[in-house]
Design an enzyme around this catalytic site. Structure first.
Site, PDB file in Angstrom:
ATOM      1  N   ASP A  76     -47.202 -42.829  -8.753  1.00 31.30           N
ATOM      2  CA  ASP A  76     -48.569 -42.319  -8.558  1.00 31.30           C
ATOM      3  C   ASP A  76     -48.706 -40.849  -8.916  1.00 31.30           C
ATOM      4  OD1 ASP A  76     -48.442 -44.794  -6.672  1.00 31.30           O
ATOM      5  OD2 ASP A  76     -50.549 -44.316  -7.020  1.00 31.30           O
ATOM      6  N   ARG A 121     -59.213 -40.977  -3.041  1.00 28.34           N
ATOM      7  CA  ARG A 121     -57.788 -41.164  -2.703  1.00 28.34           C
ATOM      8  C   ARG A 121     -57.013 -39.931  -3.158  1.00 28.34           C
ATOM      9  NH1 ARG A 121     -54.933 -46.791  -3.894  1.00 28.34           N
ATOM     10  NH2 ARG A 121     -53.705 -46.145  -2.092  1.00 28.34           N
ATOM     11  N   GLY A 123     -53.770 -48.735  -8.139  1.00 29.67           N
ATOM     12  CA  GLY A 123     -52.753 -48.516  -9.175  1.00 29.67           C
ATOM     13  C   GLY A 123     -53.204 -47.277  -9.940  1.00 29.67           C
ATOM     14  N   ALA A 124     -52.283 -46.318 -10.089  1.00 35.63           N
ATOM     15  CA  ALA A 124     -52.691 -45.005 -10.610  1.00 35.63           C
ATOM     16  C   ALA A 124     -53.469 -45.058 -11.936  1.00 35.63           C
ATOM     17  CB  ALA A 124     -51.463 -44.105 -10.715  1.00 35.63           C
ATOM     18  N   ASN A 130     -44.540 -42.918  -4.981  1.00 34.42           N
ATOM     19  CA  ASN A 130     -44.970 -44.285  -5.282  1.00 34.42           C
ATOM     20  C   ASN A 130     -45.188 -45.000  -3.952  1.00 34.42           C
ATOM     21  OD1 ASN A 130     -45.555 -46.361  -7.268  1.00 34.42           O
ATOM     22  ND2 ASN A 130     -43.707 -47.389  -6.557  1.00 34.42           N
ATOM     23  N   LYS A 131     -45.602 -46.235  -4.021  1.00 34.52           N
ATOM     24  CA  LYS A 131     -45.928 -47.016  -2.827  1.00 34.52           C
ATOM     25  C   LYS A 131     -44.868 -46.887  -1.745  1.00 34.52           C
ATOM     26  CE  LYS A 131     -48.874 -48.743  -2.128  1.00 34.52           C
ATOM     27  NZ  LYS A 131     -49.880 -48.014  -1.322  1.00 34.52           N
ATOM     28  N   GLN A 153     -49.228 -55.587  -1.868  1.00 34.82           N
ATOM     29  CA  GLN A 153     -49.476 -55.586  -3.323  1.00 34.82           C
ATOM     30  C   GLN A 153     -48.420 -56.401  -4.077  1.00 34.82           C
ATOM     31  OE1 GLN A 153     -49.616 -52.915  -1.364  1.00 34.82           O
ATOM     32  NE2 GLN A 153     -51.145 -51.438  -2.027  1.00 34.82           N
TER      33      GLN A 153
END
Ligand code: MRU
Length: 357
Positions: free
Chosen positions: A247, A92, A50-51, A257-258, A206
Site C-alpha cells: 500500500d 483512507r 487495493g492501492a 501492506n494488509k 480479502q
C-alpha cells in the site's frame, strides 16, 4: 494474459461504476458513483479497495465530483477541484496511490492553466475534459504496469511452485491483472501449474472472499487457509515463494501492506522462503523516510467480533485493536517487483535510482 476479466472501476457513457467488493463472493454488483460522497463512501467502506484500484477510483472520482460545475470562471473551478481532492484524500490514509492519483489530477490541471496563461486561456469545459483524460491515463498505465510486473515476477518463479499470498493484490485490486497475482495468471497461461495458498486475511477476509474467488474462477489451483496456518504450510515444505502487494513503500524499502503481512515475512525468513513484494512505482513514496512514518489506518472493532457472525463473538464492551495494515521491515523483503524491473537491496539506494529513471 488469461485472467478472470472483471474491472473494479468502469467508466462508460459518462457513468462511473464501482464493483461493490463488500458483496463478493456472493454477488457481482456494480454501483454508480454520482457524487463525491459516493466516491468517499465507496473507498472508506472498501467497496473499492487495493492501492492501485483506489488510485483509479480517485482519478475518475475527482472528475465526476467536479464535472457539474457550472460557473465559467477557472479560479472557482480550481478551488472546487482542490477542496474535493482534499475531501476524497481523507477517505483512507495508508495507500499512497490515493494522494498520488489526486495529486496527479491536480497537477495536470495546473500545468494546462499555466500554459494557457501564455496562449489561449483554458476554459472550464476544456479543463474537465483534460481531467477525464488523465483519469483514463491513470487506469491504462496501471494495467500496463501490472502486465510488466507479471513478467518480472514470473522470472523469479519456477513451474510447479507452491506460492503463498496474503490479502488480495489481484485483478480487482488494480486496473487489471493485479500486482502479485499477475505472474500467477501469466504462469497459468504458460503452463506453470502453480499451487497457490491464500491466507484468509482477517478481519475483512480479502484472501477468502476475493483472492480465492478470483483464482478459483480463473481455474488456478488455489487452497484457502486461515492466517494462523501459514507456518504449518511452510513447515510442510509446500511453499516455495511468498508474493504480496503493497500500500505504501517508504524510501528505505519498508512496505506497508494488509495486517498480517509482516508476520508472514518473518515466518518466510525463518523457513528460508523468498518473500517478494510487488510495488508499482505509484506506490513508492520517497517522501516517507521509513515505515515508522507511514500512517496506519485503524478501523472499528466490530469488524473483528461481529461483522461475519450472526451474533457478537466477544463479550459486550471488550476492548479491541484493529489496525488495517502493518509494515514489513525491508530486511525481510527478498526483492521488490516494480513495472520497471526487480529491485534488490540496498533499497534506500536502488528505489531512488529506479524512481529517477
Ligand atoms: O484494505 P485493503 O483491502 O484495501 O488492503 C489491500 C492490500 O493490503 C493490498 O495488498 C494492497 O493494496 C496491494 S493491492 C495491489
Amino acid at each position: 494474459m488469461k485472467v478472470f476479466d472483471i474491472a473494479p472501476v468502469k467508466f462508460a457513457d459518462g457513468k462511473m461504476m464501482i464493483l461493490d467488493q463488500t458483496q463478493l463472493p456472493g454477488e457481482e454488483i456494480y454501483i454508480e458513483a454520482r457524487t463525491k460522497e459516493d466516491v468517499w463512501e465507496a473507498i472508506y467502506h472498501l467497496k473499492v479497495r487495493g492501492a492501485p484500484a483506489i488510485g483509479v477510483a480517485a482519478g475518475y472520482g475527482l472528475y465526476i465530483s467536479v464535472r457539474g460545475y457550472e460557473g465559467g470562471d477557472m479560479a472557482g473551478f480550481r478551488k472546487l477541484v482542490g477542496e474535493t481532492s482534499e475531501y476524497l484524500n481523507s477517505s483512507r490514509p495508508t495507500a499512497v496511490n490515493l494522494s498520488w492519483a489526486l495529486g496527479r489530477m491536480e497537477r495536470v490541471l495546473d500545468e494546462a492553466i499555466k500554459a494557457g496563461e501564455k496562449s489561449t486561456h483554458l476554459t472550464v469545459e476544456e479543463a474537465k475534459k483534460l481531467m477525464l483524460a488523465e483519469a483514463e491515463k491513470i487506469r491504462m498505465e496501471d494495467e500496463e504496469s501490472c502486465k510488466a510486473m507479471g513478467e518480472y515476477g514470473l522470472s523469479l518463479l519456477k513451474p510447479g511452485m507452491g506460492i503463498l499470498t496474503h490479502c488480495n493484490a489481484g485483478t480487482i485490486a488494480t486496473a487489471k491483472y493485479g500486482t502479485c497475482l499477475a505472474p500467477i495468471y501469466l504462469g497459468q497461461e504458460r503452463g506453470y501449474n502453480f499451487r497457490v495458498f491464500a491466507d484468509e486475511t482477517r478481519p475483512l477476509l480479502q484472501g477468502a472472499r476475493l483472492t480465492s474467488w478470483e483464482l478459483y474462477k480463473s481455474g488456478i489451483d488455489v487452497t484457502l487457509i486461515c492466517d494462523n496456518m501459514a507456518s504449518i504450510v511452510m513447515k510442510n515444505g509446500w511453499i516455495d515463494a511468498v508474493v504480496v502487494g503493497c500500500d505504501r513503500m517508504a524510501a528505505n524499502g519498508d512496505g506497508a501492506n494488509k495486517i498480517g503481512t509482516s508476520g508472514v515475512a518473518i515466518l518466510a525468513k525463518e523457513y528460508g522462503i523468498p518473500f517478494y513484494m510487488f510495488v508499482p512505482t505509484s506506490t513508492i513514496d520517497l517522501n516517507t523516510r521509513t515505515g515508522d512514518d507511514i500512517p496506519i489506518e485503524l478501523r472499528k472493532g466490530e469488524e473483528i467480533y461481529r461483522m461475519w457472525y450472526e451474533k457478537n463473538m466477544a463479550p459486550e464492551g471488550v476492548k479491541t485493536y484493529n489496525p488495517s495494515f502493518d509494515v514489513t521491515d525491508h530486511k525481510y523483503i527478498t526483492a521488490v517487483i516494480t513495472e520497471k524491473g526487480v529491485v534488490r537491496p540496498p533499497y534506500d539506494v536502488n528505489l531512488r535510482k529506479l524512481k529517477d529513471e
